[in-house]
Scaffold this motif. Structure first.
Motif, mmCIF file in Angstrom:
data_model
loop_
_atom_site.group_PDB
_atom_site.id
_atom_site.type_symbol
_atom_site.label_atom_id
_atom_site.label_comp_id
_atom_site.label_asym_id
_atom_site.label_seq_id
_atom_site.Cartn_x
_atom_site.Cartn_y
_atom_site.Cartn_z
ATOM 1 N N VAL A 201 74.168 -4.014 2.635
ATOM 2 C CA VAL A 201 74.706 -2.690 2.311
ATOM 3 C C VAL A 201 74.729 -1.811 3.553
ATOM 4 C CG1 VAL A 201 74.218 -0.550 1.056
ATOM 5 C CG2 VAL A 201 74.125 -2.743 -0.140
ATOM 6 N N SER A 202 73.666 -1.853 4.330
ATOM 7 C CA SER A 202 73.583 -1.049 5.546
ATOM 8 C C SER A 202 74.688 -1.414 6.529
ATOM 9 C CB SER A 202 72.213 -1.239 6.198
ATOM 10 O OG SER A 202 72.130 -0.519 7.408
ATOM 11 N N GLN A 205 78.007 -0.017 5.268
ATOM 12 C CA GLN A 205 78.086 1.429 5.492
ATOM 13 C C GLN A 205 78.341 1.746 6.965
ATOM 14 O OE1 GLN A 205 74.300 2.446 3.762
ATOM 15 N NE2 GLN A 205 75.219 3.041 1.807
ATOM 16 N N GLN A 206 77.714 1.004 7.856
ATOM 17 C CA GLN A 206 77.934 1.215 9.287
ATOM 18 C C GLN A 206 79.380 0.908 9.680
ATOM 19 O OE1 GLN A 206 74.978 -0.977 11.564
ATOM 20 N NE2 GLN A 206 73.336 -0.213 10.263
ATOM 21 N N THR A 210 82.267 3.203 1.879
ATOM 22 C CA THR A 210 81.513 4.089 0.995
ATOM 23 C C THR A 210 81.430 3.461 -0.395
ATOM 24 O OG1 THR A 210 83.523 5.305 0.432
ATOM 25 C CG2 THR A 210 82.218 6.159 2.263
ATOM 26 N N VAL A 212 79.126 1.798 -1.725
ATOM 27 C CA VAL A 212 78.699 0.409 -1.542
ATOM 28 C C VAL A 212 77.630 0.060 -2.586
ATOM 29 C CG1 VAL A 212 77.776 -1.287 0.071
ATOM 30 C CG2 VAL A 212 79.144 0.624 0.933
ATOM 31 N N ALA A 227 82.738 -2.171 -2.436
ATOM 32 C CA ALA A 227 82.787 -0.951 -1.643
ATOM 33 C C ALA A 227 84.222 -0.442 -1.622
ATOM 34 C CB ALA A 227 82.301 -1.215 -0.210
#
Length: 230
Positions: A201-202, A205-206, A210, A212, A227
């Motif tokens: 997930v991280s 997002q990086q 969005t 996610v 996502a």
């Protein structure tokens, strides 16, 4: 251990036995995972299926009318040969375009696709973050991202059985049926050493995504990530 930069040739070597082994080794549960992923998607016009392989997810998208057309991209031409055969068998050949390409440097325009999917391919990217950024780039604003990937069960007993299966049973059966021990050793290693859950997930997002979310499947053996691109 196989170099991820040579992943196309690895899958070329096992393409002929890949489907049979996949379904046998997962006891056909992989089909349920794909159906679940497709069921939750909104219908889209143009979908990009990254690491299309032998086309199981792409075919499911088309059969369930979740995509008007699918473009599949993969490093392995041998795998895509079987995807093309499968599409013709389902009379979907005109709606599926297959192109050889690298997921980390795709030829497609910015904001080109209404949805991007990938089933059990992101762990094979030589550069995960570059691949996720490319998915973000070619996805139109408001578009859906759907990723299926193997993960590790949280339950200690199930994890022990999972380790036993991936470390010993799967490589042995893979070697017997595909005659390629190296390839299945790599595949097992790639599952055991890849990230999942909140870590994945991280990274999403990086890359800019969005909304996610991740959804473990079958005790966490597989995980569905969803996502959107704002």
């Amino acid at each position: 251990m196989e170099d991820k930069r040579q992943i196309g040739s690895l899958f070329d070597r096992i393409a002929g036995s890949y489907d049979r082994l996949n379904h046998l080794l997962s006891v056909d549960i992989d089909k349920c995972w794909r159906r679940q992923a497709v069921r939750g998607m909104q219908p889209a016009q143009q979908v990009l299926d990254v690491a299309v392989g032998t086309g199981d997810l792409a075919i499911e998208l088309l059969r369930r009318d979740k995509a008007q057309t699918v473009t599949g991209v993969d490093l392995s031409t041998a795998m895509m040969h079987y995807a093309a055969e499968k599409a013709e068998r389902y009379h979907l050949g005109q709606r599926l375009t297959l192109e050889q390409g690298n997921a980390q440097a795709m030829q497609y325009a910015d904001n080109q696709f209404d949805a991007v999917t990938c089933a059990y391919g992101v762990r094979n990217f030589a550069d995960l973050d570059a691949g996720l950024r490319e998915m973000y780039r070619v996805l139109r604003p408001g578009g859906q991202l759907v990723i299926l990937e193997f993960s590790y069960p949280a339950n200690a007993v199930i994890r022990w059985a999972y380790d036993l299966y991936f470390s010993h049973i799967m490589p042995f059966v893979g070697k017997c049926l595909s005659k390629d021990k190296t390839a299945y050793n790599y595949l097992c290693h790639s599952v055991k050493h890849f990230i999942w859950g909140e870590q994945m997930v991280s990274h999403l997002q990086q890359a800019g995504f969005t909304n996610v979310h991740f959804h473990p499947q079958t005790f966490g053996i597989s995980t569905l990530y969803t996502a959107t691109k704002q």
